[in-house]
Write an enzyme that holds these catalytic residues in place. Structure first.
Site, PDB file in Angstrom:
ATOM      1  N   LYS A  78      -1.485  -9.301   2.681  1.00 41.26           N
ATOM      2  CA  LYS A  78      -0.644  -8.999   3.998  1.00 41.26           C
ATOM      3  C   LYS A  78      -1.580  -8.053   4.807  1.00 41.26           C
ATOM      4  O   LYS A  78      -2.218  -7.311   4.067  1.00 41.26           O
ATOM      5  CB  LYS A  78       0.625  -8.538   3.444  1.00 41.26           C
ATOM      6  CG  LYS A  78       1.379  -7.517   4.534  1.00 41.26           C
ATOM      7  CD  LYS A  78       2.806  -7.356   4.309  1.00 41.26           C
ATOM      8  CE  LYS A  78       3.036  -6.145   3.758  1.00 41.26           C
ATOM      9  NZ  LYS A  78       2.463  -4.942   4.516  1.00 41.26           N
TER      10      LYS A  78
ATOM     11  N   ASP B  26      -1.116  -6.190  -0.184  1.00 39.67           N
ATOM     12  CA  ASP B  26      -1.397  -5.364   0.815  1.00 39.67           C
ATOM     13  C   ASP B  26      -2.965  -5.122   0.906  1.00 39.67           C
ATOM     14  O   ASP B  26      -3.435  -4.733   0.278  1.00 39.67           O
ATOM     15  CB  ASP B  26      -0.877  -4.074   1.076  1.00 39.67           C
ATOM     16  CG  ASP B  26       0.402  -4.120   2.056  1.00 39.67           C
ATOM     17  OD1 ASP B  26       0.583  -5.008   2.875  1.00 39.67           O
ATOM     18  OD2 ASP B  26       1.143  -3.359   1.978  1.00 39.67           O
TER      19      ASP B  26
ATOM     20  N   ASP C 159       0.859  -1.082   0.075  1.00 38.45           N
ATOM     21  CA  ASP C 159      -0.122   0.049   0.046  1.00 38.45           C
ATOM     22  C   ASP C 159       0.896   1.178  -0.103  1.00 38.45           C
ATOM     23  O   ASP C 159       0.544   2.323  -0.190  1.00 38.45           O
ATOM     24  CB  ASP C 159      -0.989   0.013   1.175  1.00 38.45           C
ATOM     25  CG  ASP C 159      -0.251  -0.274   2.469  1.00 38.45           C
ATOM     26  OD1 ASP C 159       0.882  -0.269   2.635  1.00 38.45           O
ATOM     27  OD2 ASP C 159      -1.002   0.019   3.494  1.00 38.45           O
ATOM     28  N   SER C 160       2.200   0.843   0.033  1.00 42.23           N
ATOM     29  CA  SER C 160       3.000   2.066  -0.327  1.00 42.23           C
ATOM     30  C   SER C 160       2.629   2.815  -1.557  1.00 42.23           C
ATOM     31  O   SER C 160       3.313   3.902  -2.073  1.00 42.23           O
ATOM     32  CB  SER C 160       4.604   1.684  -0.012  1.00 42.23           C
ATOM     33  OG  SER C 160       4.879   0.682  -0.860  1.00 42.23           O
TER      34      SER C 160
ATOM     35  N   GLU D 214       9.090  -4.265  10.528  1.00 46.01           N
ATOM     36  CA  GLU D 214       9.348  -2.915   9.946  1.00 46.01           C
ATOM     37  C   GLU D 214       9.719  -2.054  11.171  1.00 46.01           C
ATOM     38  O   GLU D 214       9.318  -1.864  12.317  1.00 46.01           O
ATOM     39  CB  GLU D 214       8.366  -2.310   9.193  1.00 46.01           C
ATOM     40  CG  GLU D 214       8.531  -1.205   8.826  1.00 46.01           C
ATOM     41  CD  GLU D 214       7.433  -0.510   7.731  1.00 46.01           C
ATOM     42  OE1 GLU D 214       6.721  -1.176   7.311  1.00 46.01           O
ATOM     43  OE2 GLU D 214       7.782   0.734   7.428  1.00 46.01           O
TER      44      GLU D 214
HETATM   45  O1  KIV Z   1       3.672  -0.969   1.709  1.00 47.15           O
HETATM   46  C1  KIV Z   1       4.760  -1.713   1.601  1.00 47.15           C
HETATM   47  O2  KIV Z   1       5.572  -1.240   0.913  1.00 47.15           O
HETATM   48  C2  KIV Z   1       5.179  -2.278   2.737  1.00 47.15           C
HETATM   49  C3  KIV Z   1       6.765  -2.448   3.118  1.00 47.15           C
HETATM   50  C4  KIV Z   1       7.179  -1.445   3.613  1.00 47.15           C
HETATM   51  C5  KIV Z   1       6.889  -3.633   3.929  1.00 47.15           C
HETATM   52  O3  KIV Z   1       4.420  -2.653   3.481  1.00 47.15           O
END
Ligand code: KIV
Length: 271
Positions: free
Chosen positions: A120, A90, A51-52, A189
């Site tokens: 996730k 995510d 979700d980044s 994290e």
């Molecule tokens: O959303 C993401 O990129 C993440 C990673 C930083 C683990 O959850």
């Protein structure tokens, strides 16, 4: 021969074997077809449709605004680019915190509409009921503990988590609970390296770290960060393998110059 060289497709079972044999797992984020293709051909084990994408692709300050539909769009683009990697998607903020039924419905949408291989979600004891329900539908779940960016307004800061004993103990207990519930792997994290090592040694599923030192079973970074596309994000844990910001800026500058001067296209670049 090492497992990662042998396998044609990475599965949750392969990751478990890698942990058992002490082979480190390489995970990177991917949000689109083109990048996914390169990541897969490079041999990355897991592509995380994180979700980044909310920050990296859409320019939001946090991960909170991205929607389930947008995550499905990114994930389905990634799936079209891969042959070998396991694709973990995510569950975005607001798509699972309501109750376990909502968590299951969102996970089914991700699996059905994107073709992703696993989901996730962030959190410990508070998401266990949802993890159980998602697993009951046959969907593999990866956990995420430590700095969980969807809770940034609760934390109030992106600083290292679990430096105090109480939070560290809670994190270890959450990790054990997620393993016992059936998660196939865990992301930790931005926690102290010693704690992350302890977590990896306390549970049998792979623990993938970001800003969590070298004592874990694998590493994850945001691809755009490790490529150096974003020149404004320079945390201590990030190793930049390229300076794509400078390279891209240079290429764009040259193109603009060539267009303005009339040098592009030349005789060989036209029909
Ligand atoms: O959303 C993401 O990129 C993440 C990673 C930083 C683990 O959850």
């Amino acid at each position: 021969m090492s497992i990662h060289k042998e396998v044609k497709k990475v599965t949750t079972h392969v990751l478990q074997e890698m942990k058992l044999k002490g082979e480190k797992i390489a995970m990177l984020t991917g949000y689109d077809f083109t990048m996914a293709k390169i990541l897969d051909q490079a041999g990355v084990d897991i592509i995380l449709v994180g979700d980044s994408a909310s920050n990296v692709m859409a320019g939001h300050e946090t991960t909170l605004p991205i929607t389930l539909d947008q995550m499905i769009y990114h994930a389905s683009s990634v799936i079209r680019g891969i042959n070998r990697a396991l694709v973990v998607v995510d569950l975005p903020f607001g798509s699972y915190q309501g109750d376990s039924k909502q968590a299951l419905t969102s996970s089914i949408r991700i699996m059905k509409e994107s073709g992703g291989h696993a989901v996730k979600l962030e959190g410990g004891a508070e998401v266990v009921e949802s993890v159980r329900r998602i697993l009951s539908a046959g969907i593999p779940v990866m956990g995420h503990l430590g700095l969980t960016p969807q809770s940034i307004y609760k934390f109030g800061t992106y600083t290292v988590r679990a430096k105090e004993d109480e939070e560290a103990e809670q994190l270890i207990s959450d990790a054990k609970l997620l393993e016992a519930t059936g998660c196939f792997a865990l992301v930790v994290e931005k926690i102290p390296a010693a704690l992350a090592k302890k977590v990896a040694e306390s549970i049998n599923i792979p623990v993938i770290g970001i800003g969590a030192g070298n004592g874990v079973d694998g590493q994850v970074l945001v691809s755009h960060d490790m490529l150096g596309i974003n020149n404004e994000f320079n945390p201590r844990f990030l190793r930049k393998y390229h300076n794509l910001y400078e390279e891209m800026l240079g290429a764009f500058n040259m193109y603009i110059k060539d267009v303005r001067s009339g040098d592009f296209p030349n005789d060989k670049e036209q029909y």
